[in-house]
Design an enzyme around this catalytic site. Structure first.
Site, short mmCIF file in Angstrom:
data_model
loop_
_atom_site.label_atom_id
_atom_site.label_comp_id
_atom_site.label_asym_id
_atom_site.label_seq_id
_atom_site.Cartn_x
_atom_site.Cartn_y
_atom_site.Cartn_z
N SER A 167 -14.80 -16.39 10.60
CA SER A 167 -14.38 -15.03 10.97
C SER A 167 -13.17 -14.60 10.15
CB SER A 167 -14.04 -14.97 12.47
OG SER A 167 -12.82 -15.62 12.75
N TRP A 180 -14.48 -13.55 6.87
CA TRP A 180 -15.17 -12.26 6.99
C TRP A 180 -14.19 -11.12 6.76
CZ3 TRP A 180 -14.43 -8.00 10.06
CH2 TRP A 180 -15.47 -7.05 10.07
N HIS A 181 -12.95 -11.29 7.19
CA HIS A 181 -11.95 -10.24 7.03
C HIS A 181 -11.49 -10.10 5.58
CE1 HIS A 181 -11.69 -10.57 11.43
NE2 HIS A 181 -11.16 -9.37 11.40
N GLY A 182 -11.64 -11.15 4.81
CA GLY A 182 -11.24 -11.09 3.41
C GLY A 182 -11.36 -12.45 2.75
N PHE A 242 -10.16 -3.37 2.42
CA PHE A 242 -11.41 -4.11 2.33
C PHE A 242 -12.53 -3.22 1.81
CE2 PHE A 242 -9.15 -6.13 6.00
CZ PHE A 242 -8.70 -7.19 5.26
#
Length: 205
Positions: free
Chosen positions: A37, A40-42, A205
């Site tokens: 996770s 997933w954010h970066g 993002f």
């Protein structure tokens, strides 16, 4: 985030075995989910560490549950009482804020510098005039304190009176005045401060 957590549960946690393969495998699966996770954010080390911190804390929380309950009960802190709520809220707040350092830092190096600065700081300055040298002036600190107090009051009132329901019962003039005040407050303080620092974090993002 509800749909995201559901996706991680269905396509990462459960395929890894979920909680069906023993206690330690469950801990590993939970940790992996939080690390993923973070990525997933970066795709950066900072986000990986951010996810790993949350995963590690979740694992520790589950692994020490019985021991913590036993120890805390000895000093009168049990689930549901005021002391437990205060303690757990404080610990959670500190951990989450610490993890946010890595989430928000521009790089791993910047994050290390921030953490080092926190550990090296002389916290006596929090009670002296040197406090204003940390980046916020007197007016900003007053606004910050008032905003926090306002949120606390709002939370207390909302729990006891359900402000939305209470507001809906007021005359239309009062309701619209309240709506306008809320909107203007969000608009004014949403862009308050330096242009770069007020940018919405997910724009990167």
């Amino acid at each position: 985030h509800i749909s995201l957590s559901t996706w991680f549960r269905d396509y990462v946690y459960i395929p890894l075995g979920g909680s069906r393969k023993g206690k330690y495998r469950t801990y590993l699966n939970l940790f992996i989910v939080f690390v993923v996770s973070g990525l997933w954010h970066g795709a950066a080390m900072t986000f990986l560490i951010w996810g790993a911190i949350h995963g590690f804390i979740i694992v520790v929380e589950k692994a020490t549950l019985k021991t913590r309950k036993l120890v805390l009960s000895k000093v009168g802190i049990v689930n549901g009482n005021f002391a437990s709520g205060l303690l757990f809220s404080f610990v959670t707040f500190v951990i989450v804020c610490f993890a946010w350092i890595f989430f928000r830092a521009n790089s791993y190096t910047d994050a290390k510098l921030l953490v080092a600065g926190i550990l090296k700081n002389n916290y006596i300055i929090l009670f002296t005039e040197d406090l204003y040298k940390l980046g916020l002036g007197r007016n900003e600190l007053i606004i910050l304190i008032l905003a926090i107090l306002g949120l606390v009051v709002f939370e207390i009132l909302n729990k006891s009176n359900k402000l939305g329901t209470l507001l809906s019962k007021q005359p239309i003039g009062f309701r619209w005045a309240a709506y306008i005040i809320i909107i203007m407050t969000i608009v004014i303080y949403g862009v308050y401060g330096d242009k770069d620092t007020s940018q919405f974090i997910y724009f990167q993002f």
